[in-house]
Design a protein around this motif. Structure first.
Motif, PDB file in Angstrom:
ATOM      1  N   MET A  43      18.411  41.072 -19.064  1.00  0.00           N
ATOM      2  CA  MET A  43      20.217  40.694 -19.459  1.00  0.00           C
ATOM      3  C   MET A  43      21.411  40.617 -18.169  1.00  0.00           C
ATOM      4  N   ALA A  44      21.155  42.058 -17.181  1.00  0.00           N
ATOM      5  CA  ALA A  44      21.543  41.946 -15.846  1.00  0.00           C
ATOM      6  C   ALA A  44      21.374  40.856 -15.368  1.00  0.00           C
ATOM      7  N   ASP A  45      21.324  39.830 -15.306  1.00  0.00           N
ATOM      8  CA  ASP A  45      21.042  38.527 -14.342  1.00  0.00           C
ATOM      9  C   ASP A  45      21.836  37.382 -15.922  1.00  0.00           C
ATOM     10  N   VAL A  46      21.960  37.604 -16.247  1.00  0.00           N
ATOM     11  CA  VAL A  46      22.801  36.927 -17.625  1.00  0.00           C
ATOM     12  C   VAL A  46      24.185  37.044 -18.097  1.00  0.00           C
ATOM     13  N   GLU A  47      24.747  35.928 -16.889  1.00  0.00           N
ATOM     14  CA  GLU A  47      26.771  35.676 -16.769  1.00  0.00           C
ATOM     15  C   GLU A  47      26.861  34.791 -18.220  1.00  0.00           C
ATOM     16  N   ASN A  48      26.877  35.159 -19.559  1.00  0.00           N
ATOM     17  CA  ASN A  48      26.929  34.346 -20.522  1.00  0.00           C
ATOM     18  C   ASN A  48      27.117  35.203 -21.589  1.00  0.00           C
ATOM     19  N   ASP A  49      27.692  34.750 -22.407  1.00  0.00           N
ATOM     20  CA  ASP A  49      27.204  35.328 -24.019  1.00  0.00           C
ATOM     21  C   ASP A  49      25.545  35.136 -24.044  1.00  0.00           C
ATOM     22  N   ILE A  50      25.372  36.391 -24.646  1.00  0.00           N
ATOM     23  CA  ILE A  50      24.045  36.731 -25.817  1.00  0.00           C
ATOM     24  C   ILE A  50      23.971  36.399 -27.029  1.00  0.00           C
ATOM     25  N   TYR A  51      22.759  35.367 -27.142  1.00  0.00           N
ATOM     26  CA  TYR A  51      22.265  35.396 -29.075  1.00  0.00           C
ATOM     27  C   TYR A  51      21.132  36.603 -29.029  1.00  0.00           C
ATOM     28  N   PHE A  52      20.966  37.592 -29.657  1.00  0.00           N
ATOM     29  CA  PHE A  52      19.579  37.991 -29.937  1.00  0.00           C
ATOM     30  C   PHE A  52      18.759  37.535 -30.816  1.00  0.00           C
ATOM     31  N   ASN A  53      17.591  37.017 -31.133  1.00  0.00           N
ATOM     32  CA  ASN A  53      17.216  36.836 -32.286  1.00  0.00           C
ATOM     33  C   ASN A  53      15.867  37.838 -32.225  1.00  0.00           C
ATOM     34  N   GLY A  54      14.777  37.843 -33.191  1.00  0.00           N
ATOM     35  CA  GLY A  54      13.628  38.821 -32.838  1.00  0.00           C
ATOM     36  C   GLY A  54      13.864  39.590 -33.620  1.00  0.00           C
ATOM     37  N   GLU A  55      12.812  41.195 -33.797  1.00  0.00           N
ATOM     38  CA  GLU A  55      12.655  41.998 -34.162  1.00  0.00           C
ATOM     39  C   GLU A  55      13.175  42.900 -33.720  1.00  0.00           C
ATOM     40  N   ILE A  56      13.327  44.145 -34.874  1.00  0.00           N
ATOM     41  CA  ILE A  56      13.321  45.796 -34.202  1.00  0.00           C
ATOM     42  C   ILE A  56      12.636  45.735 -33.347  1.00  0.00           C
ATOM     43  N   MET A  57      12.534  46.547 -32.750  1.00  0.00           N
ATOM     44  CA  MET A  57      11.540  47.609 -31.626  1.00  0.00           C
ATOM     45  C   MET A  57      12.526  49.118 -30.210  1.00  0.00           C
ATOM     46  N   GLY A  58      11.583  49.292 -30.085  1.00  0.00           N
ATOM     47  CA  GLY A  58      11.497  50.252 -29.235  1.00  0.00           C
ATOM     48  C   GLY A  58      13.007  50.152 -28.376  1.00  0.00           C
ATOM     49  N   GLY A  59      14.336  50.897 -28.914  1.00  0.00           N
ATOM     50  CA  GLY A  59      15.490  49.853 -27.821  1.00  0.00           C
ATOM     51  C   GLY A  59      15.172  50.262 -26.541  1.00  0.00           C
ATOM     52  N   GLY A  60      15.370  52.297 -26.436  1.00  0.00           N
ATOM     53  CA  GLY A  60      15.418  52.738 -24.861  1.00  0.00           C
ATOM     54  C   GLY A  60      16.744  52.697 -24.650  1.00  0.00           C
ATOM     55  N   ASN A  61      17.182  52.173 -23.350  1.00  0.00           N
ATOM     56  CA  ASN A  61      18.621  51.763 -23.216  1.00  0.00           C
ATOM     57  C   ASN A  61      19.203  50.757 -23.122  1.00  0.00           C
ATOM     58  N   LEU A  62      18.515  49.574 -24.429  1.00  0.00           N
ATOM     59  CA  LEU A  62      19.346  48.256 -24.894  1.00  0.00           C
ATOM     60  C   LEU A  62      20.758  48.757 -25.126  1.00  0.00           C
ATOM     61  N   LYS A  63      20.806  49.481 -25.789  1.00  0.00           N
ATOM     62  CA  LYS A  63      22.642  49.753 -26.155  1.00  0.00           C
ATOM     63  C   LYS A  63      23.265  49.686 -24.593  1.00  0.00           C
ATOM     64  N   LYS A  64      22.668  50.344 -24.086  1.00  0.00           N
ATOM     65  CA  LYS A  64      23.339  51.119 -22.886  1.00  0.00           C
ATOM     66  C   LYS A  64      23.738  49.111 -22.725  1.00  0.00           C
ATOM     67  N   ARG A  65      22.992  49.063 -21.813  1.00  0.00           N
ATOM     68  CA  ARG A  65      23.046  47.565 -21.682  1.00  0.00           C
ATOM     69  C   ARG A  65      23.884  46.500 -21.757  1.00  0.00           C
ATOM     70  N   ILE A  66      24.118  46.391 -24.060  1.00  0.00           N
ATOM     71  CA  ILE A  66      24.275  45.118 -24.178  1.00  0.00           C
ATOM     72  C   ILE A  66      25.711  46.400 -24.265  1.00  0.00           C
ATOM     73  N   LEU A  67      26.566  47.517 -24.281  1.00  0.00           N
ATOM     74  CA  LEU A  67      28.020  47.559 -23.553  1.00  0.00           C
ATOM     75  C   LEU A  67      28.487  47.124 -22.703  1.00  0.00           C
ATOM     76  N   GLU A  68      27.765  47.356 -21.818  1.00  0.00           N
ATOM     77  CA  GLU A  68      27.925  47.012 -20.401  1.00  0.00           C
ATOM     78  C   GLU A  68      27.912  45.081 -20.495  1.00  0.00           C
ATOM     79  N   HIS A  69      27.413  44.887 -20.670  1.00  0.00           N
ATOM     80  CA  HIS A  69      27.382  43.762 -21.297  1.00  0.00           C
ATOM     81  C   HIS A  69      28.907  43.234 -21.695  1.00  0.00           C
ATOM     82  N   MET A  70      28.860  43.582 -22.251  1.00  0.00           N
ATOM     83  CA  MET A  70      30.883  43.691 -23.532  1.00  0.00           C
ATOM     84  C   MET A  70      31.399  43.675 -22.881  1.00  0.00           C
TER      85      MET A  70
END
Length: 346
Positions: A43-70
């Motif tokens: 995610m840190a290397d993406v300069e674009n809108d993001i579409y997530f698919n897949g399955e529920i997983m251990g989130g860790g710092n994923l929420k933080k990364r998403i908020l930073e991206h938005m």
């Protein structure tokens, strides 16, 4: 018998390729970043809108990364199943500014990222690249899954299910599940679905990471000589301790590692061994809870595993760092392997 064993933690995912015709010390072993960490790096290397698919997983710092991206002005869209990685309640997910995918819309131009605790395709490509055989008789995977109930908090629900399972002393291996994972363990079900989507026809053994670790600690050469002891996994996020006697769990408690000190950890361990620890005292201290059936005869030793294991050194207890198979990082994977061997007679 060839077994692929994967223990997914908060910091690392520990992988063992086990062949029963060889010494366990000669198994192929990998210690890789946890999935949420390398997805966050993508995610840190993406300069674009993001579409997530897949399955529920251990989130860790994923929420933080998403908020930073938005915060950079980009949109984030998530399909329903994987959106529960952030929150089980999708309205709460949307309240963060994340859009839940609408099948009637086109998200052309978005960078697509697939979520999931397991990526067998990536692992297979890696091992095959070293000219290693990727054929397995059994697959075993551990993730930490609190379970989910709309009418109950995660801490309460986790221990309600532990109490339902531990009505009598049980061997740690009894906490493995194969083909009978309840729907409320959504993270484990996500692993099953991901394997199915990747074309894996082997029915996996699923297990909570903490119980896999407790199972693995039994096979440490010091622990194998004990009858009455404490097995404790001090993880990055959670600490789980079980009192063991006659090879069976007599009780356990679980707390947040960051909330524990050497003094409080020693107190809880002693009360667990005495059989007097209560769910209320741990829960009210902002831990998950406790459940005890019986006291144990004595604490012959404390067998400790987990990345934050150094906390045990701040106690006055007689402790030993678990090293089953000669590797402190493989405690959970060995627990999974031994569960398959013991519970399924292979």
């Amino acid at each position: 018998m060839r077994i692929l064993s994967i223990d997914v933690g908060k910091g690392t995912q520990d992988i063992m390729v086990y062949d029963s015709t060889k010494e366990i010390e000669n198994s192929i072993k990998l210690v890789l970043p946890s999935p949420h960490l390398y997805i966050g790096q993508i995610m840190a290397d993406v300069e674009n809108d993001i579409y997530f698919n897949g399955e529920i997983m251990g989130g860790g710092n994923l929420k933080k990364r998403i908020l930073e991206h938005m915060d950079k002005g980009y949109k984030v869209v998530m399909e329903e199943r994987c959106a529960k990685t952030i929150r089980d309640n999708l309205k709460e997910v949307e309240s963060l500014g994340i859009e839940i995918a609408d099948s009637s819309k086109s998200y052309c131009g978005y960078t697509k990222i697939t979520l999931g605790d397991i990526d067998i395709t990536k692992l297979a490509e890696f091992l095959i690249g070293y000219d290693l055989n990727f054929d397995f008789d059994k697959i075993a995977i551990a993730v930490q899954d609190h379970g989910h109930n709309d009418n109950m908090g995660d801490r309460d629900f986790r221990f309600e299910k532990i109490r339902e399972k531990l009505t009598e002393p049980l061997e740690p291996e009894k906490f493995g599940m194969c083909g009978n994972v309840p729907e409320y363990y959504s993270r484990m079900k996500g692993v099953e679905k991901r394997l199915e989507d990747e074309g894996i026809e082997i029915e996996p053994l699923l297990m909570d990471t903490k119980f896999a670790s407790i199972a693995g600690m039994q096979y440490d050469e010091v622990a194998e000589r004990l009858n009455s002891y404490i097995a404790i996994d001090i993880g990055n996020g959670h600490t789980t301790a079980a009192s063991i006697e006659d090879g069976k769990i007599q009780g356990l408690f679980e707390h947040h590692t960051s909330a524990l000190t050497g003094e409080s950890l020693e107190k809880y361990i002693k009360r667990l061994a005495e059989g007097v620890i209560t769910n209320e005292e741990v829960y009210n201290d902002h831990g998950h809870g406790a459940h005890v059936l019986n006291p144990i005869s004595k604490i012959e030793k404390v067998i400790v595993a987990g990345p934050k294991r150094e906390l045990i050194e701040k106690t006055n207890l007689d402790w030993h760092h678990a090293c089953p198979g000669g590797d402190v990082m493989m405690t959970g994977t060995i627990g999974l392997i031994k569960t398959i061997e013991k519970e399924y007679n292979v």
